[in-house]
Design a protein around this motif. Structure first.
Motif: not given
Length: 270
Positions: A177-190
C-alpha cells in the motif's frame, strides 16, 4: 517510473489472527493458534517476523493478531514487544477488516502486508517485491507467481490460480500500500474476501461482465486485469510477478504444513 536507486522504506503489517475456530493447522501446535504453530521447530510467526527484520527496506513491524494474551505467553514475541521492535493490535473479524484496522494504526506509507502463515518467506522474496513496488507508479501492488513457477518446484502442490494470459497466476500474500489513496483497495478487499477461493467470482466482482467473459475465454491479460481493477477501485493497482515459487506457498492446510516442513528440512540440510 521512479528512480530505482531511491530505496523506499516500508512499514510492515502481518496478519496473524486465526480465521476460524478449529483450524487444523492450529491444532498441530500447543498454543492453539495457527500463527504460533511450529514448523520445523520454529513458530511460523517467528519466521515471518525474523525475515521482515532482516530486510533493509523494513522500518517497523505491526501485528494484527493473534490475541495479546497468546503473544504474552510466547517468550520470543514478548521480548520483541517489550523492546518495541514489534507492535500489536487486536484482530478484527476477517483478514480484510484486519488489514483495514492495521492500516489505520500505521500512519505512514508505504506499508507492506503479509501473513503469518507465509512460512517459506525469505529476505530475497521480500526485497524483490518491495524494490519492484517502490519503482512502480502504483498506489497498490500485488504479488503474483506464475503457476508454472510453483509447479516446477512443488509439482504435487495444489494452488488456487487465476487463469490469465501469461499465467495462470497464484496469489502470493504480499501487498504494498504505497499511498494514502491505497486504502480504497482495503475497502474493496472487504467486499470480495469471501470469494477468494473462487477466482471466477473475484474476477466478476472486480472486472465486470465483459472482462469476465474474456477471462473465461482465456483472453484477459494480467496487465488488462490490473487496469480494470484500478478503474473499479479508483486507485492504480499493479502486479509484481514473482520469480520465487515459495512466494505462492502459505499454510492453509495440513498438506501445506507438511510441504513447508519438508522444504525447510531440505533447506536446512543444504
Amino acid at each position: 517510473m521512479k528512480n530505482t536507486s531511491e530505496r523506499a522504506r516500508f512499514a510492515a503489517l502481518v496478519l496473524a489472527a486465526d480465521r476460524h475456530p478449529g483450524d487444523p493447522v492450529a491444532a498441530l501446535g500447543a498454543s492453539g493458534c495457527k500463527a504460533l504453530t511450529p514448523v520445523n521447530g520454529v513458530p511460523m510467526l517467528h519466521r515471518v517476523v525474523s525475515t521482515l527484520q532482516g530486510s533493509d527496506h523494513i522500518t517497523n513491524i505491526t501485528l494484527v493478531g493473534p490475541p495479546r494474551a497468546l503473544l504474552d505467553r510466547d517468550p520470543f514475541m514478548q521480548a520483541l514487544l517489550r523492546r518495541g521492535e514489534v507492535a500489536a493490535v487486536e484482530p478484527a473479524a476477517s483478514p480484510a477488516a484486519s488489514t483495514w484496522l492495521g492500516l489505520q494504526h500505521i500512519a505512514s506509507r508505504p506499508v507492506v502486508v503479509t501473513t503469518a502463515d507465509h512460512a517459506l518467506l525469505r529476505r530475497e522474496i521480500v526485497d524483490y517485491f518491495l524494490e519492484q513496488s517502490g519503482a512502480s507508479d502504483c498506489d497498490v501492488t500485488v504479488a503474483v507467481t506464475p503457476l508454472a513457477t510453483v509447479l516446477a518446484m512443488f509439482p504435487e502442490n495444489k494452488r488456487t490460480a487465476i487463469k490469465l494470459q501469461g499465467g495462470p497466476y497464484c496469489g502470493s500474500n504480499l501487498f504494498a500500500f504505497m499511498t494514502p489513496e491505497s486504502q480504497k483497495l482495503a475497502a474493496f478487499w472487504r467486499n470480495i474476501e469471501q470469494q477468494r477461493k473462487n477466482p471466477r467470482k473475484v474476477i466478476a466482482s472486480a472486472l465486470g461482465f465483459a472482462a469476465t467473459l474474456r477471462y473465461l475465454a482465456g483472453r484477459l491479460s494480467l496487465e488488462e486485469a490490473m487496469q480494470r481493477i484500478s478503474a473499479a477501485v479508483g486507485v492504480r493497482v499493479g502486479a509484481v510477478v514473482m520469480p520465487f515459487a515459495e512466494a505462492a506457498v502459505d499454510v492453509d492446510s495440513v498438506s501445506d504444513y507438511q510441504l513447508v516442513e519438508r522444504t525447510l528440512l531440505q533447506r536446512a540440510s543444504t
